[in-house]
Design an enzyme around this catalytic site. Structure first.
Site, PDB file in Angstrom:
ATOM      1  N   CYS A 143       0.893  -1.152  -0.102  1.00 33.63           N
ATOM      2  CA  CYS A 143       0.025   0.257  -0.307  1.00 33.63           C
ATOM      3  C   CYS A 143       0.721   1.363   0.018  1.00 33.63           C
ATOM      4  O   CYS A 143       1.325   1.613  -1.379  1.00 33.63           O
ATOM      5  CB  CYS A 143      -1.306  -0.123   1.479  1.00 33.63           C
ATOM      6  SG  CYS A 143      -2.489   1.076   0.851  1.00 33.63           S
ATOM      7  N   HIS A 185      -3.182  -5.842   1.170  1.00 34.84           N
ATOM      8  CA  HIS A 185      -2.554  -6.118   2.902  1.00 34.84           C
ATOM      9  C   HIS A 185      -2.499  -7.036   2.596  1.00 34.84           C
ATOM     10  O   HIS A 185      -3.749  -8.231   3.498  1.00 34.84           O
ATOM     11  CB  HIS A 185      -3.007  -5.120   2.910  1.00 34.84           C
ATOM     12  CG  HIS A 185      -3.208  -4.042   3.270  1.00 34.84           C
ATOM     13  ND1 HIS A 185      -2.124  -3.166   3.890  1.00 34.84           N
ATOM     14  CD2 HIS A 185      -4.319  -3.015   2.709  1.00 34.84           C
ATOM     15  CE1 HIS A 185      -2.620  -1.833   3.997  1.00 34.84           C
ATOM     16  NE2 HIS A 185      -3.442  -1.470   3.083  1.00 34.84           N
ATOM     17  N   GLU A 207      -1.054  -8.791   5.160  1.00 27.38           N
ATOM     18  CA  GLU A 207      -0.483  -8.691   7.096  1.00 27.38           C
ATOM     19  C   GLU A 207      -2.172  -8.845   7.208  1.00 27.38           C
ATOM     20  O   GLU A 207      -2.448  -9.111   8.385  1.00 27.38           O
ATOM     21  CB  GLU A 207       0.079  -7.652   7.060  1.00 27.38           C
ATOM     22  CG  GLU A 207      -0.863  -6.174   7.146  1.00 27.38           C
ATOM     23  CD  GLU A 207      -0.036  -5.635   5.359  1.00 27.38           C
ATOM     24  OE1 GLU A 207       0.511  -6.244   4.632  1.00 27.38           O
ATOM     25  OE2 GLU A 207      -0.458  -4.719   5.721  1.00 27.38           O
TER      26      GLU A 207
END
Lengths: 77, 225
Positions: free
Chosen positions: B89, B197, B199
């Site tokens: 990002c 993302h 994560e």
């Protein structure tokens, strides 16, 4: 020395903000607007002996992203 | 051998903790947290992650200020040495601004901030970062961005496609990215930038775990390297 740097999107790079503003202008009844492109103005106050090379470097390294943007340096005196 | 990773924090990063949690969950070792103003990276890093967020409030252009942080000089050097560098990002935006990756991330074509799960197709499953997936696999990973519209000129796009450097594509192009590109690799394959993302998809409580294979694959690839 006052410097004005005009940063604009390169031709061919789509400008979503410009397009939205274009639509808004049409919504306000302004017909005959062919295109809207949005850029950025950066005003600098620099030492009088600042070289053109240094100004160019400022633009290339930070003020503009030359992948998508052109820049123009104006000396306002 | 312990997996030695670092997560960089810029002023305005807000996914640094998520990234650190994901790396620790998968590797069993907590990453070193590095501040953007640090002049040095820790020695012997196996992996460097630039997290999402809004570094410097997105002043000037997203990622532009952070790309000139003191630590970035070290990261460019590490990337040149072949250390894997991941930018997610805002981290992707920083990597393009630092010219470690081609192109630029522009305002989403819709002008809207987009926060939802995005369908991705894994284009290149050979890289360090994507080896936990198979080529053509479809996965679901969250996105949350305003400036995720990947732009590069046609010549650059042809080159990165020809070199197999498109890691992920959107199955449904949500932000206007050229050729649906969601993640791109550098020429050597050790730097990846992606808007989604991974994560945020490593625990069932996140609503999906498709990001687990991302980190597990990277760890496995690095352990066998």
């Amino acid at each position: 020395m006052k410097i004005r740097v005009l940063v604009s999107l390169k031709p061919g790079v789509l400008d979503p903000q410009g397009r939205a503003v274009h639509h808004a202008l049409e919504g306000l009844g302004f017909n005959g607007v062919d295109d809207v492109r949005i850029g950025r103005t950066v005003e600098l106050d620099v030492a009088d002996d600042t070289s053109d090379a240094a100004l160019t470097e400022m633009c290339e390294k930070l003020l503009a992203n030359t992948v998508i943007e052109n820049y123009k340096i104006e000396k306002l005196g | 051998m312990a997996f030695r990773s670092a997560v960089i924090t810029f002023p305005g990063s807000n996914c640094d903790r998520d990234m650190a949690v994901a790396l620790e969950q998968v590797s069993g070792t907590a990453p070193v947290r590095v501040w953007h103003g640090d002049a040095q990276l820790p020695d012997g890093l196996d992996f460097i992650a630039l997290p999402g967020g809004f570094s410097y409030g997105d002043y000037l252009r997203s990622g532009a200020m952070a790309a000139n942080s003191p630590i970035m000089r070290e990261i460019v050097r590490a990337a040149d040495r072949g250390v894997p560098v991941l930018g997610v990002c805002n981290g992707f935006q920083v990597l393009t601004e630092a010219r470690l990756l081609p192109g630029a991330l522009m305002r989403n074509a819709s002008q809207h901030f987009i926060c939802r799960n995005a369908g991705l197709t894994v284009e290149n499953a050979q890289s360090i970062f994507t080896s936990g997936y198979s080529a053509g696999q479809e996965i679901s990973i969250p996105v949350a961005h305003h400036d995720g519209n990947f732009f590069a000129d046609e010549e650059t796009l042809d080159r990165i496609e020809g070199e197999g450097r498109v890691a992920f594509r959107y199955t449904d192009n949500l932000n206007g990215s050229r050729r649906d590109i969601a993640g791109v690799l550098n020429k050597a394959g050790n730097v990846l930038g992606m808007m989604p993302h991974p994560e945020r998809a490593v625990d069932a409580a996140h609503g999906g775990t498709d990001g687990l294979a991302f980190f597990e694959g990277a760890m496995k690839a690095l352990a066998s390297a």
